[in-house]
Scaffold this motif. Sequence first.
Motif, PDB file in Angstrom:
ATOM      1  N   GLY A   1      40.392  71.878   1.852  1.00  0.00           N
ATOM      2  CA  GLY A   1      39.354  71.464   0.540  1.00  0.00           C
ATOM      3  C   GLY A   1      39.962  70.406  -0.378  1.00  0.00           C
ATOM      4  N   LEU A   2      41.358  70.378  -0.537  1.00  0.00           N
ATOM      5  CA  LEU A   2      41.887  69.392  -1.526  1.00  0.00           C
ATOM      6  C   LEU A   2      42.202  67.965  -0.714  1.00  0.00           C
ATOM      7  CD1 LEU A   2      43.839  71.924  -3.588  1.00  0.00           C
ATOM      8  CD2 LEU A   2      41.896  70.865  -3.989  1.00  0.00           C
ATOM      9  N   THR A   3      41.934  67.825   0.504  1.00  0.00           N
ATOM     10  CA  THR A   3      42.256  66.501   0.934  1.00  0.00           C
ATOM     11  C   THR A   3      41.971  65.271   0.424  1.00  0.00           C
ATOM     12  OG1 THR A   3      42.118  67.657   3.269  1.00  0.00           O
ATOM     13  CG2 THR A   3      42.251  65.102   3.122  1.00  0.00           C
ATOM     14  N   PRO A   4      42.587  64.418   0.099  1.00  0.00           N
ATOM     15  CA  PRO A   4      42.545  63.263  -0.955  1.00  0.00           C
ATOM     16  C   PRO A   4      41.470  62.395  -0.513  1.00  0.00           C
ATOM     17  CG  PRO A   4      44.562  63.073  -0.070  1.00  0.00           C
ATOM     18  CD  PRO A   4      44.324  64.521   0.287  1.00  0.00           C
ATOM     19  N   PRO A   5      40.687  61.746  -1.147  1.00  0.00           N
ATOM     20  CA  PRO A   5      39.632  60.843  -0.831  1.00  0.00           C
ATOM     21  C   PRO A   5      40.486  59.499  -0.042  1.00  0.00           C
ATOM     22  CG  PRO A   5      40.010  60.633  -2.821  1.00  0.00           C
ATOM     23  CD  PRO A   5      40.644  61.821  -2.593  1.00  0.00           C
ATOM     24  N   PRO A   6      39.937  58.924   1.115  1.00  0.00           N
ATOM     25  CA  PRO A   6      40.433  57.826   1.588  1.00  0.00           C
ATOM     26  C   PRO A   6      40.884  56.841   0.590  1.00  0.00           C
ATOM     27  CG  PRO A   6      38.036  57.913   2.127  1.00  0.00           C
ATOM     28  CD  PRO A   6      38.324  59.182   1.310  1.00  0.00           C
ATOM     29  N   ALA A   7      41.902  56.148   0.762  1.00  0.00           N
ATOM     30  CA  ALA A   7      42.135  54.957   0.092  1.00  0.00           C
ATOM     31  C   ALA A   7      41.188  53.920  -0.099  1.00  0.00           C
ATOM     32  CB  ALA A   7      43.696  54.140   0.282  1.00  0.00           C
ATOM     33  N   ASP A   8      41.105  52.907  -1.131  1.00  0.00           N
ATOM     34  CA  ASP A   8      40.054  51.935  -1.317  1.00  0.00           C
ATOM     35  C   ASP A   8      40.268  50.744  -0.004  1.00  0.00           C
ATOM     36  OD1 ASP A   8      39.071  52.996  -3.587  1.00  0.00           O
ATOM     37  OD2 ASP A   8      40.410  51.833  -4.981  1.00  0.00           O
ATOM     38  N   ALA A   9      39.309  50.124   0.210  1.00  0.00           N
ATOM     39  CA  ALA A   9      39.516  49.273   1.250  1.00  0.00           C
ATOM     40  C   ALA A   9      40.329  48.065   0.688  1.00  0.00           C
ATOM     41  CB  ALA A   9      38.085  48.766   1.544  1.00  0.00           C
ATOM     42  N   ALA A  10      40.856  47.565   1.814  1.00  0.00           N
ATOM     43  CA  ALA A  10      42.037  46.493   1.387  1.00  0.00           C
ATOM     44  C   ALA A  10      41.199  45.644   0.599  1.00  0.00           C
ATOM     45  CB  ALA A  10      42.532  46.059   2.600  1.00  0.00           C
ATOM     46  N   ALA A  11      42.006  44.822  -0.064  1.00  0.00           N
ATOM     47  CA  ALA A  11      41.211  43.536  -0.832  1.00  0.00           C
ATOM     48  C   ALA A  11      41.052  42.345   0.457  1.00  0.00           C
ATOM     49  CB  ALA A  11      42.414  42.917  -1.758  1.00  0.00           C
ATOM     50  N   MET A  12      40.107  41.567   0.033  1.00  0.00           N
ATOM     51  CA  MET A  12      39.714  40.534   0.869  1.00  0.00           C
ATOM     52  C   MET A  12      38.856  39.402   0.414  1.00  0.00           C
ATOM     53  SD  MET A  12      36.667  42.269   3.295  1.00  0.00           S
ATOM     54  CE  MET A  12      36.258  40.423   3.950  1.00  0.00           C
ATOM     55  N   VAL A  13      39.043  38.190   0.685  1.00  0.00           N
ATOM     56  CA  VAL A  13      38.362  37.291   0.296  1.00  0.00           C
ATOM     57  C   VAL A  13      37.449  36.322   1.043  1.00  0.00           C
ATOM     58  CG1 VAL A  13      39.564  36.690  -1.807  1.00  0.00           C
ATOM     59  CG2 VAL A  13      40.385  35.599   0.229  1.00  0.00           C
ATOM     60  N   THR A  14      36.507  35.823   0.946  1.00  0.00           N
ATOM     61  CA  THR A  14      35.828  34.668   2.016  1.00  0.00           C
ATOM     62  C   THR A  14      35.173  33.662   1.035  1.00  0.00           C
ATOM     63  OG1 THR A  14      33.635  35.868   1.232  1.00  0.00           O
ATOM     64  CG2 THR A  14      34.390  37.077   3.038  1.00  0.00           C
ATOM     65  N   LEU A  15      35.250  32.419   2.087  1.00  0.00           N
ATOM     66  CA  LEU A  15      35.015  31.237   1.435  1.00  0.00           C
ATOM     67  C   LEU A  15      33.420  30.907   1.871  1.00  0.00           C
ATOM     68  CD1 LEU A  15      38.214  29.435   2.559  1.00  0.00           C
ATOM     69  CD2 LEU A  15      37.838  31.184   0.360  1.00  0.00           C
ATOM     70  N   SER A  16      32.993  29.993   0.773  1.00  0.00           N
ATOM     71  CA  SER A  16      31.492  29.457   1.089  1.00  0.00           C
ATOM     72  C   SER A  16      31.659  28.473   2.375  1.00  0.00           C
ATOM     73  CB  SER A  16      30.856  28.781  -0.109  1.00  0.00           C
ATOM     74  OG  SER A  16      31.977  27.989  -0.443  1.00  0.00           O
TER      75      SER A  16
END
Length: 406
Positions: free
Chosen positions: A27-42
């Motif tokens: 019940g106390l399993t921690p939430p998954p870590a945030d998604a890794a940072a990423m950048v996209t270009l126009s």
Amino acid sequence: MMHTSYVHGLGVRLLLLTSAVALLLVGLTPPPADAAAMVTLSSTSGPAGTSVTVTGAGFPKKTQGTLVTGTTSVTITTTGAGAFQSAITATGSGDLTITATAGGVSAAARFTVVAPVPTPTTTKAIRFGVGTAGGPAANGELDEVAALAGEAPSMVLSYKDFNQPAPIAELNAVRARGADTLLTWEPWTWGGGTQQPAYALDRITAGDFDAYLRQWGQALGQWGQPVYLRFAHEMNGDWYPWAEGVNGNGAGDYAAAYQHVHDVVESTGATNISWVWNPNVPYWGSTPLPQLYPGAEYVDFVALDGYNWGTSQSWSSWQEPSNLFGDGLAQLRQLAPGKPIVIAETSSSELGGSKAQWISNLVGYLSAQPDVVALVWFHINKEADWRINSTTSSADAFRSALATRR
């Protein structure tokens, strides 16, 4: 020596305790870590000086950071969702790394600087241009036009309203084809009709859009390649909200707004823009052109839009090219002597006469006009079938006539 029943009871209790702890831990399993940072270009490639819009996600929230490529650095601030969007100018050569960093978290993407494609040289004095339904990024449509015409267009017509950024990716796409963009910039919201008070000409002149105008000037100037900018075209008609007599606009408002837009954009240092002043061919009841002309210092090219509607409409009749364009050309020469002239939009209906013959007559007529420097065909099936290949005979005539032009 411990009693056997006691040992058995202790084991049961330990087993139950272990099971309870396991259930609690589940019940106390921690939430998954945030998604890794990423950048996209126009865009992922373009000539040196390209303005690249960088979009990032997955960074620390509401954090200031930097966006860096080579020796160029800009400051970014992430949103409450850990995102950002910012522009940076690609300089140098070869493969560049564009890196965003905020709160110790970094992400990067590659941008390739390519040599600018030179505008193709031609022995023809009249440049061939085209506008297609898909716009300047529709390579398949432009390839089709090149096959139909027997040559690739050296100008590509495009449109943007006042809610869109300068279309750097599209400019790059056209440049990659060895062509230049005839960029139509329309001060309204598409689809909003002629009554749009927010875009009344006096609001433009008053400076309501200055920040937006500067964004365009900076982006186009940083891009650095030639661009032909026609602001608020066909202003002598009554079908756009920038026409005088429409949307609360009065006499003199158009020239004042055009001058203001020109001055604000020029103030950003964008020296690669050629300004195109572009009325419709005059007709009975249209606004007189002298009332709309901003002055020679504000205009590099003058232009006309004109269509042979034939009998496709209840109000229209067949018009030969000399009748369609003759009066407008004469007025442009009187109003703006010495300015080169562009036919910025034209085509013919198939109804009411021979479109194939009309095409031959048009190219012959314009070839006899020494100050006409470009012919841009409206290759779209819209109010009528304006396309080069509306019929096989029209397509054949177009290819043959284009080959014989001045």
